[in-house]
Design an enzyme around this catalytic site. Sequence first.
Site, PDB file in Angstrom:
ATOM      1  N   ARG A  94       0.885  -1.176   0.000  1.00 35.84           N
ATOM      2  CA  ARG A  94       0.000   0.000   0.000  1.00 35.84           C
ATOM      3  C   ARG A  94       0.909   1.207   0.000  1.00 35.84           C
ATOM      4  NH1 ARG A  94      -5.505   1.410   3.231  1.00 35.84           N
ATOM      5  NH2 ARG A  94      -6.189  -0.063   1.654  1.00 35.84           N
ATOM      6  N   HIS A 138      -6.973   1.010  -6.817  1.00 33.40           N
ATOM      7  CA  HIS A 138      -7.319   0.157  -5.670  1.00 33.40           C
ATOM      8  C   HIS A 138      -8.009  -1.112  -6.217  1.00 33.40           C
ATOM      9  CE1 HIS A 138      -7.955  -0.997  -1.666  1.00 33.40           C
ATOM     10  NE2 HIS A 138      -8.825  -0.100  -1.246  1.00 33.40           N
ATOM     11  N   GLN A 198     -10.104  -3.681  -4.035  1.00 31.22           N
ATOM     12  CA  GLN A 198     -11.403  -3.118  -3.644  1.00 31.22           C
ATOM     13  C   GLN A 198     -12.432  -3.349  -4.757  1.00 31.22           C
ATOM     14  OE1 GLN A 198     -12.267  -1.352  -0.669  1.00 31.22           O
ATOM     15  NE2 GLN A 198     -14.276  -1.757  -1.526  1.00 31.22           N
ATOM     16  N   ASP A 230     -17.002   7.627  -2.174  1.00 33.70           N
ATOM     17  CA  ASP A 230     -15.784   7.446  -1.378  1.00 33.70           C
ATOM     18  C   ASP A 230     -15.480   8.796  -0.716  1.00 33.70           C
ATOM     19  OD1 ASP A 230     -13.355   6.515  -0.338  1.00 33.70           O
ATOM     20  OD2 ASP A 230     -12.271   6.592  -2.260  1.00 33.70           O
ATOM     21  N   CYS A 287     -16.364   2.121  -0.107  1.00 30.28           N
ATOM     22  CA  CYS A 287     -15.238   1.226   0.203  1.00 30.28           C
ATOM     23  C   CYS A 287     -14.898   1.231   1.685  1.00 30.28           C
ATOM     24  CB  CYS A 287     -14.023   1.614  -0.629  1.00 30.28           C
ATOM     25  SG  CYS A 287     -13.508   3.313  -0.391  1.00 30.28           S
ATOM     26  N   ARG A 319     -14.098  -8.387   0.657  1.00 27.33           N
ATOM     27  CA  ARG A 319     -12.659  -8.126   0.489  1.00 27.33           C
ATOM     28  C   ARG A 319     -11.891  -9.410   0.809  1.00 27.33           C
ATOM     29  NH1 ARG A 319     -10.507  -3.020   0.838  1.00 27.33           N
ATOM     30  NH2 ARG A 319      -8.640  -4.139   0.122  1.00 27.33           N
TER      31      ARG A 319
HETATM   32  N1   CP Z   1     -11.447  -0.007   1.813  1.00 27.22           N
HETATM   33  C1   CP Z   1     -10.204  -0.156   2.288  1.00 27.22           C
HETATM   34  O1   CP Z   1      -9.251  -0.376   1.553  1.00 27.22           O
HETATM   35  O2   CP Z   1     -10.103  -0.096   3.643  1.00 27.22           O
HETATM   36  P1   CP Z   1      -8.757   0.066   4.464  1.00 27.22           P
HETATM   37  O3   CP Z   1      -8.167   1.391   4.098  1.00 27.22           O
HETATM   38  O4   CP Z   1      -9.183   0.007   5.903  1.00 27.22           O
HETATM   39  O5   CP Z   1      -7.830  -1.060   4.103  1.00 27.22           O
HETATM   40  N1  NVA Z   2      -9.717   6.914  -1.683  1.00 32.72           N
HETATM   41  C1  NVA Z   2      -9.442   6.439  -0.350  1.00 32.72           C
HETATM   42  C2  NVA Z   2      -9.708   4.984  -0.241  1.00 32.72           C
HETATM   43  C3  NVA Z   2      -9.480   4.403   1.124  1.00 32.72           C
HETATM   44  C4  NVA Z   2      -9.758   2.924   1.170  1.00 32.72           C
HETATM   45  C5  NVA Z   2      -8.002   6.755   0.015  1.00 32.72           C
HETATM   46  O1  NVA Z   2      -7.112   6.570  -0.812  1.00 32.72           O
HETATM   47  O2  NVA Z   2      -7.765   7.203   1.151  1.00 32.72           O
END
Ligand code: CP
Ligand code: NVA
Length: 320
Positions: free
Chosen positions: A107, A134, A137, A229, A269, A297
């Site tokens: 990540r 992502h 997701q 989101d 999400c 997920r």
């Molecule tokens: N939706 C999602 O990716 O959640 P987290 O940021 O908690 O992993």
């Molecule tokens: N768009 C958001 C998604 C979190 C799961 C971010 O990147 O923070």
Amino acid sequence: MTDLASAGDLVSLASLSPKAIAHIIDVARSIKRDSADYADLLRGKRLSMVFEKESLRTRFTFDIGMQDLGGSAVFLDLSSAARMGTRESVRDMARNLERWTHGIVARTYRHRTILELADTADVPVINGLSDHLHPCQALADTMTLVERWGDVKGRKLVYVGDGNNTCHSLMTAATKLGMNMVVCTPGGYEPDAEVTAVCEAAADETGGSITLSSNLMESVHLADAVYTDVWASMGQEEETEERAAVFSDYSITEDVMDATKDGSSFMHCLPAHRGHEVSRGVIDGPRSIVFDIAENRLHAQKAVLALLLGPADAFDGGLV
Ligand code: CP
Ligand code: NVA
């Protein structure tokens, strides 16, 4: 480097065929249904998880997913440290991790960091969210819709808000599955033009469509599902106030959901900000499927892990 079939990575959904995406969802549904049958699939396999940003769902579901499949995961939390590539280069990191573990979930802030990991490591690299995409997701999102609707072709899915990482992967998966995708953003926050071009090509192939708009009520008219989101993603905290002003007319409220089809679904999400991008009544109301998505997920990522780290002959059907 971006194709699950040819390179053994899951960096993006863009280069996956519609058939490959449908196959991942099929495998995820099989694993969800008969989870005990897969309890030894990844026996002895280890997964590295390197996260530059916070996470609840992605971290837990990859860790639990590895355990469910008989393997294990090791987590490196870099969320309070400097970005990857500071203490040692991203390439050196990849060359270490591949010696100890059979796959890497990362990540990151910069999407380039994931590309560099995938380019270097000889083990599969999975994008657990970058500033650009992502994909895990979107697999869980579309799996949840397949569970609800069976055939998703021709269904209208509307994403409202920032044209961000979640939006990019969702619109890619949706058009590859033949859905009619509408992305509704304020001017200046549209999705990336290259991602949109990929979706246009996918829609031509599958009979779906991709439409960009800034008109909320027109967009959600007779939608089968509405997705939103956060307005400020991780790394954009300094823009929170400015974005709250720009996006304030794009909140998903009961009035917005009233314009959709009977029986439509609300998707997010998570994490969500009640009273900002979505009202409490909508996210905690009967149309909300946000926790079904969160559950999936786990199953969707178990499918990705099984297909990338498991024996080549574990599942029928290719990924091209
Ligand atoms: N939706 C999602 O990716 O959640 P987290 O940021 O908690 O992993
Ligand atoms: N768009 C958001 C998604 C979190 C799961 C971010 O990147 O923070």
